[in-house]
Design a protein around this motif. Structure first.
Motif, short mmCIF file in Angstrom:
data_model
loop_
_atom_site.label_atom_id
_atom_site.label_comp_id
_atom_site.label_asym_id
_atom_site.label_seq_id
_atom_site.Cartn_x
_atom_site.Cartn_y
_atom_site.Cartn_z
N ILE A 1 0.91 -1.05 -0.27
CA ILE A 1 0.27 -0.22 0.31
C ILE A 1 0.80 1.44 0.19
O ILE A 1 2.10 1.13 0.40
N ALA A 2 0.68 2.25 -0.71
CA ALA A 2 1.23 3.35 -0.92
C ALA A 2 0.15 4.99 -0.18
O ALA A 2 -1.00 4.78 -0.39
N SER A 3 0.61 5.36 0.44
CA SER A 3 -0.57 6.25 1.30
C SER A 3 0.54 7.32 1.53
O SER A 3 1.48 7.35 1.37
N ALA A 4 -0.29 8.20 -0.06
CA ALA A 4 0.76 10.23 0.05
C ALA A 4 -0.18 11.00 1.10
O ALA A 4 -1.72 10.92 1.72
N SER A 5 0.13 12.34 1.77
CA SER A 5 -0.20 12.97 2.53
C SER A 5 0.05 14.87 2.74
O SER A 5 1.08 14.66 1.30
N VAL A 6 -0.47 15.48 2.46
CA VAL A 6 -0.22 16.50 2.76
C VAL A 6 0.70 17.29 3.30
O VAL A 6 1.27 18.62 3.10
N ASP A 7 1.62 16.49 4.09
CA ASP A 7 2.82 16.69 4.85
C ASP A 7 4.30 16.45 3.71
O ASP A 7 5.11 16.74 4.16
N GLY A 8 3.44 15.74 2.11
CA GLY A 8 4.58 15.99 1.00
C GLY A 8 5.47 14.37 1.52
O GLY A 8 6.02 14.18 1.15
N THR A 9 5.05 13.12 2.43
CA THR A 9 5.53 12.07 2.45
C THR A 9 4.48 11.46 1.69
O THR A 9 3.60 11.68 1.53
N VAL A 10 5.17 10.39 0.98
CA VAL A 10 4.74 8.87 1.07
C VAL A 10 5.22 7.72 1.31
O VAL A 10 6.36 7.74 1.99
N ARG A 11 3.75 6.83 2.12
CA ARG A 11 4.25 5.88 2.29
C ARG A 11 4.10 4.73 2.30
O ARG A 11 2.85 4.57 1.31
N ILE A 12 5.11 3.78 2.35
CA ILE A 12 4.64 2.34 0.96
C ILE A 12 4.83 0.98 2.71
O ILE A 12 5.75 1.59 3.37
N TRP A 13 3.08 0.11 2.53
CA TRP A 13 3.38 -0.37 3.85
C TRP A 13 2.99 -1.68 3.39
O TRP A 13 2.21 -2.27 2.00
N THR A 14 3.19 -2.75 4.54
CA THR A 14 2.33 -3.95 3.69
C THR A 14 1.43 -3.93 5.10
O THR A 14 1.69 -3.96 6.76
N TYR A 15 -0.08 -4.41 5.08
CA TYR A 15 -0.73 -4.91 6.18
C TYR A 15 -0.77 -5.87 6.55
O TYR A 15 -1.67 -6.78 7.83
N ASP A 16 -0.90 -7.38 5.54
CA ASP A 16 -0.50 -8.87 6.57
C ASP A 16 0.93 -9.42 7.10
O ASP A 16 1.85 -8.94 6.22
N SER A 17 0.58 -9.16 7.82
CA SER A 17 2.01 -9.84 8.92
C SER A 17 2.82 -10.93 7.89
O SER A 17 3.84 -11.84 8.47
N LEU A 18 1.83 -11.52 7.15
CA LEU A 18 2.64 -12.85 6.36
C LEU A 18 3.16 -12.21 5.14
O LEU A 18 4.24 -13.12 4.37
N ILE A 19 3.36 -10.96 4.61
CA ILE A 19 3.95 -10.64 3.37
C ILE A 19 5.34 -9.55 4.06
O ILE A 19 5.44 -9.38 4.71
N PRO A 20 6.65 -10.35 4.02
CA PRO A 20 7.83 -9.76 4.32
C PRO A 20 7.63 -7.73 4.13
O PRO A 20 7.16 -7.25 3.14
N ALA A 21 7.92 -7.18 4.89
CA ALA A 21 7.53 -5.63 5.17
C ALA A 21 8.89 -5.08 4.61
O ALA A 21 9.26 -3.88 5.45
N SER A 22 10.43 -5.60 3.85
CA SER A 22 11.43 -4.92 2.91
C SER A 22 10.77 -4.25 2.76
O SER A 22 11.71 -3.48 2.23
N ARG A 23 10.20 -4.05 1.73
CA ARG A 23 9.63 -2.39 0.55
C ARG A 23 9.54 -1.29 1.59
O ARG A 23 8.80 -0.48 1.46
N ASN A 24 8.54 -1.85 2.75
CA ASN A 24 7.92 -0.58 3.38
C ASN A 24 9.46 1.00 3.45
O ASN A 24 10.82 0.07 3.89
N ALA A 25 8.80 1.74 3.67
CA ALA A 25 9.28 3.33 2.95
C ALA A 25 9.25 4.56 3.06
O ALA A 25 7.73 4.73 3.15
N THR A 26 9.09 5.28 3.85
CA THR A 26 9.35 7.11 3.63
C THR A 26 9.76 7.90 2.39
O THR A 26 10.76 7.83 2.81
N ILE A 27 8.71 8.81 1.99
CA ILE A 27 9.96 8.70 0.83
C ILE A 27 9.29 10.66 0.94
O ILE A 27 7.85 11.38 1.10
N TYR A 28 10.03 11.43 1.19
CA TYR A 28 9.90 13.07 1.09
C TYR A 28 10.54 13.86 0.17
O TYR A 28 10.96 13.46 -0.70
N CYS A 29 9.24 14.14 -0.17
CA CYS A 29 8.62 14.78 -1.53
C CYS A 29 8.61 16.78 -1.54
O CYS A 29 9.18 16.80 -2.57
#
Length: 478
Positions: free
Chosen positions: A182-210
């Motif tokens: 999942i990618a979520s974006a905000s007025v704060d200028g950040t995009v966050r990538i995350w997974t909601y399922d514990s069975l899926i590795p969270a290695s792609r989790n990240a915060t992107i500052y735009c």
């Protein structure tokens, strides 16, 4: 002889940390449940006030059926099965938190289970048809009768995850092509990538500052590898989730700084950007200025062509491709829907669909129709075989709040079967309409502020809601 402090064995240390995390999760869950109870109490008072006003001033049955905060959601007489592809995956709720130590901003994930409680809205808010509530609806609602003999509806439990971390309202949230990320974006200028399922590795989790407000997001259609990000200052970034870095940083022209939407072709390595000459701010969506539609090559990251829109065209707010990428649909602030032949790079048709600006556009599941959402709260399903013919429509005041429309472009999302349409809302809850009589309508669980963005999982009955309360929720329908 001095005594030295014994070092705590590693296994004991791990056990202690697990206990601490478990205790924090329980505290978080308890606080979230308390928050939901307080929200429910507030809704009850608002409902009582609304009912009191209606009982004193009602002059006809249409007023009695208007409901609290929006249009009546009328179930149809059909009882088709709503989600034939539901699997045991739906019951899974993440049991542990995954943290990316390399990121400076940490995500907090907490399970929120709403207690099974009486819906505090009367039957005039969610009103069954004269034929009664069908079997499918009973999966989502329990029923009882109040002192006056009217049937009341209540919501059952929905498994739900709430993700915190953004510091400002959510502008966009999107499932990846597989639905795993999942990618979520905000007025704060950040995009966050995350997974909601514990069975899926969270290695792609990240915060992107735009560095600017995020206006648009879109995942590459063939994989979960690339995420496109459009900003309010004319920036377009391509983020590689495996490498965890921006692989391309593009800019629109100075004349069109606000990237309102981005769409990747489902077949070709191209994407289209819709940019406007003004930002969405103190003025309404109708005042976004002029439009520019640009086609980009995702291998060279160069401009391929600019699609023709005529002289001084009104801003384009939403884009969608058909299944083979040959047709691009675009909606505009003047209420027009435009259709482009991508191989020729030309507009092939178009028609006036709304009296107000269109904020969201979606192809129907079989691509014989297209859905449009107006800023005035009107939803139409248009036939593509008989242009100009309306197949289905809804009018709702849930999201037509003028103050909310100034700062967000309302959007809608279709489930994988094309039967349910989830729409953003100026209220704490968002309506889910049943398209063309498929089963019954219902509403999402409440956020604590307006719901500003929505999305459906590509294959499962799971949906996303992002809110002005800075949170994003993943909700599974049992």
């Amino acid at each position: 002889m001095s005594l030295t402090k014994a070092r705590l064995p590693a296994l004991l240390k791990i056990s202690s940390e697990k206990n601490t995390i478990s205790s924090l999760k329980k505290d978080n869950k308890r606080l979230n449940q308390k928050l939901l109870q307080l929200q429910a109490l507030l809704e009850e008072k608002e409902a009582q006030l609304g009912l009191s006003k209606r009982s004193n001033g009602a002059t006809n049955s249409s007023i009695l059926s208007s409901g609290i905060g929006g249009e009546n959601l009328h179930p149809s007489t059909s009882s088709e099965d709503m989600f034939p592809h539901a699997t045991s995956h739906l019951g899974r709720i993440a049991q542990s938190e995954e943290r990316d130590a390399a990121e400076s901003a940490k995500f907090v994930s907490a399970r929120v289970e709403s207690s099974s409680r009486q819906d505090l809205y009367s039957a005039s808010s969610l009103h069954p048809s004269s034929s009664g509530i069908d079997d499918t609806a009973q999966k989502f609602y329990g029923s009882h009768f109040d002192d006056t003999g009217r049937e009341m509806l209540r919501e059952e439990e929905f498994p739900e995850e709430t993700f915190l971390g953004h510091t400002n309202p959510i502008t966009r949230c999107r499932f990846s092509a597989s639905g795993n990320n999942i990618a979520s974006a905000s007025v704060d200028g950040t995009v966050r990538i995350w997974t909601y399922d514990s069975l899926i590795p969270a290695s792609r989790n990240a915060t992107i500052y735009c560095g600017a407000e995020i206006m648009s997001l879109d995942w590459e259609c063939k994989s979960d590898r690339l995420l496109l990000i459009g900003t309010a200052d004319g920036g377009i970034k391509a983020w590689n989730v495996d490498a965890k870095r921006v692989v391309c940083d593009l800019s629109t022209t100075d004349a069109f700084p606000s990237v309102l939407d981005l769409k990747c072709s489902p077949v070709e390595p191209i994407f289209v950007s819709a940019a406007s000459s003004r930002r969405l701010g103190s003025n309404s969506i109708d005042s976004l200025g002029y439009a520019s539609l640009t086609v980009w090559n995702m291998k060279t990251w160069k401009v391929m062509t600019v699609l023709p829109l005529g002289e001084d065209p009104p801003a384009i707010t939403s884009l969608c491709f058909n299944h083979n990428g040959k047709i691009l649909a675009a909606s505009a602030t003047d209420g027009m829907i435009h259709m482009f032949d991508m191989s020729a790079g030309l507009q092939i048709t178009g028609w006036p669909a709304h009296d107000s600006a269109i904020s969201s556009l979606l192809f129907g599941p079989d691509e014989t129709s297209i859905f449009s959402l107006g800023s005035d709260g009107k939803i139409f399903e248009w036939s593509l075989q008989n242009q100009g013919r309306v197949l289905w429509s809804k009018t709702s005041s849930w999201f037509s709040d003028s103050e909310t429309t100034k700062y967000c472009r309302h959007e809608m999302a279709l489930d994988a079967n094309g039967r349910q349409l989830l729409v953003t809302s100026g209220s704490l809850r968002a309506p889910i309409y049943q398209v063309q009589g498929h089963s019954n309508g219902f509403r999402t669980l409440p956020h604590s502020a307006a719901i500003t963005t929505v999305d459906w999982h590509p294959t499962l009955p799971i949906f996303l809601t992002g809110s002005a309360d800075n949170s994003v929720r993943v909700t599974s329908i049992p």
